[in-house]
Write an enzyme that holds these catalytic residues in place. Structure first.
Site, mmCIF file in Angstrom:
data_model
loop_
_atom_site.group_PDB
_atom_site.id
_atom_site.type_symbol
_atom_site.label_atom_id
_atom_site.label_comp_id
_atom_site.label_asym_id
_atom_site.label_seq_id
_atom_site.Cartn_x
_atom_site.Cartn_y
_atom_site.Cartn_z
ATOM 1 N N GLU A 128 66.056 -79.491 -42.061
ATOM 2 C CA GLU A 128 64.758 -80.122 -42.286
ATOM 3 C C GLU A 128 64.383 -80.087 -43.764
ATOM 4 O O GLU A 128 63.793 -81.040 -44.291
ATOM 5 C CB GLU A 128 63.691 -79.415 -41.435
ATOM 6 C CG GLU A 128 62.289 -79.942 -41.601
ATOM 7 C CD GLU A 128 62.028 -81.249 -40.855
ATOM 8 O OE1 GLU A 128 60.966 -81.372 -40.248
ATOM 9 O OE2 GLU A 128 62.880 -82.156 -40.915
ATOM 10 N N THR A 181 56.847 -88.807 -47.767
ATOM 11 C CA THR A 181 56.183 -87.521 -47.580
ATOM 12 C C THR A 181 55.670 -86.982 -48.910
ATOM 13 O O THR A 181 54.580 -86.408 -48.990
ATOM 14 C CB THR A 181 57.142 -86.510 -46.935
ATOM 15 O OG1 THR A 181 57.565 -87.017 -45.664
ATOM 16 C CG2 THR A 181 56.478 -85.164 -46.733
#
Length: 306
Positions: A128, A181
């Site tokens: 991740e 993001t």
């Protein structure tokens, strides 16, 4: 067992007032992966369908998390990974988390399940981090544990499982735009007013209590984000119109899924969730923006063998 096929689900993170710590698991959308033992040592990604992603294990989220686990075990064989990607990268519903979770879950099953879910999350965090440039688990944890999860701490990793009311559904819309993001984090304030922090703490604590007690009215009164949503919502076309239409159609509340652009709603019962789906379609169909929409019961199982 030398080969396994798995479903690795999409997830919603942040859940309005639970920024960076709260998430829940979806049932109707997710990736599929096939993982098999091979005589050739190491981690080898042999097939990717759905989206253009790197085959090099060191550059692929699923590969990085698998390598983290592989380096922690002593075996004289390797693994091949096939990825059937159904969650669009950058959609805000845990695409990278599904990849990271799927590979470690599958390998763990093939070697006799020596690792628990918390340990699997620690391996998956490495993958991740490749996608998000930081280690966080608010998408990973619900994908592995199922239902709602609260990330109490990253170091040491501590994950709390939060019960989900039996008749709770989510309707998720993914407008086909891209929000990085890094951009959605950069827009957030570095400091917040104490009064806003107090409101957020109260909403978050109330939401956790409401989930434990299946208090749908309290869920509705707690799904309020006064810190992050006012800033990030500016990046999502028609966010306020979608939220208003969803609540008018019977949603308990609505918010930004992850860093966006997806918008989640929570609803009591499948019929309300479908009514909300129709209301959201009515808004976005007038914009010219392509979108996907999913109606899902809260998935309390998480990643699973097919």
């Amino acid at each position: 067992m030398n080969e396994i096929k798995i479903f690795s689900p999409a997830t919603v993170a942040n859940v309005s007032c639970g920024f960076d710590v709260l998430g829940f698991c979806l049932d109707s959308v997710g990736d599929e992966m096939v993982i098999r033992k091979t005589d050739k040592k190491g981690i080898h990604i042999t097939k990717i369908e759905g989206f253009d992603l790197p085959f090099e294990s060191e550059l692929n989220v699923a590969g990085v998390s698998a390598l983290a686990m592989y380096n922690a075990i002593d075996v004289d064989f390797g693994f091949e990974i096939e990825i059937y990607k159904n969650i669009k990268p950058g959609s805000g519903i845990g695409s990278s988390a599904a990849s990271a979770v799927g590979s470690v879950f599958g390998i763990n099953e093939l070697i006799g399940k020596p690792f628990n879910k918390t340990q699997l999350t620690e391996f998956a965090i490495k993958g991740e981090a490749l996608a998000s440039k930081c280690e966080h688990a608010d998408n990973l944890a619900p994908a592995l544990f199922g239902g709602f999860t609260l990330v109490k701490s990253i170091s040491p990793l501590q994950i709390l499982e939060i019960p989900s009311p039996d008749d709770l559904y989510a309707t998720i819309v993914h407008p086909q735009i891209e929000i990085k993001t890094s951009e959605s984090r950069a827009i957030l304030p570095k400091q917040i007013a104490l009064s806003d922090a107090i409101t957020q703490w109260a909403n978050f604590g109330s939401l956790i209590h409401a989930l434990h007690t299946s208090d749908y009215d309290l869920i509705k009164n707690s799904l309020l984000d006064v810190i992050v949503e006012p800033h990030r919502s500016k990046l999502i076309p028609c966010f306020n119109k979608v939220k208003e239409a969803a609540i008018n159609a019977g949603a308990l509340g609505a918010g930004i899924s992850g860093s966006g652009p997806s918008i989640f709603t929570l609803c009591k019962g499948i019929q309300n969730a479908k009514n909300v789906e129709d209301a959201i379609k009515s808004v976005y169909s007038k914009t010219g923006i392509e979108f996907d929409i999913h109606v899902s019961k809260i998935n309390t199982e998480g990643v699973k063998i097919l």
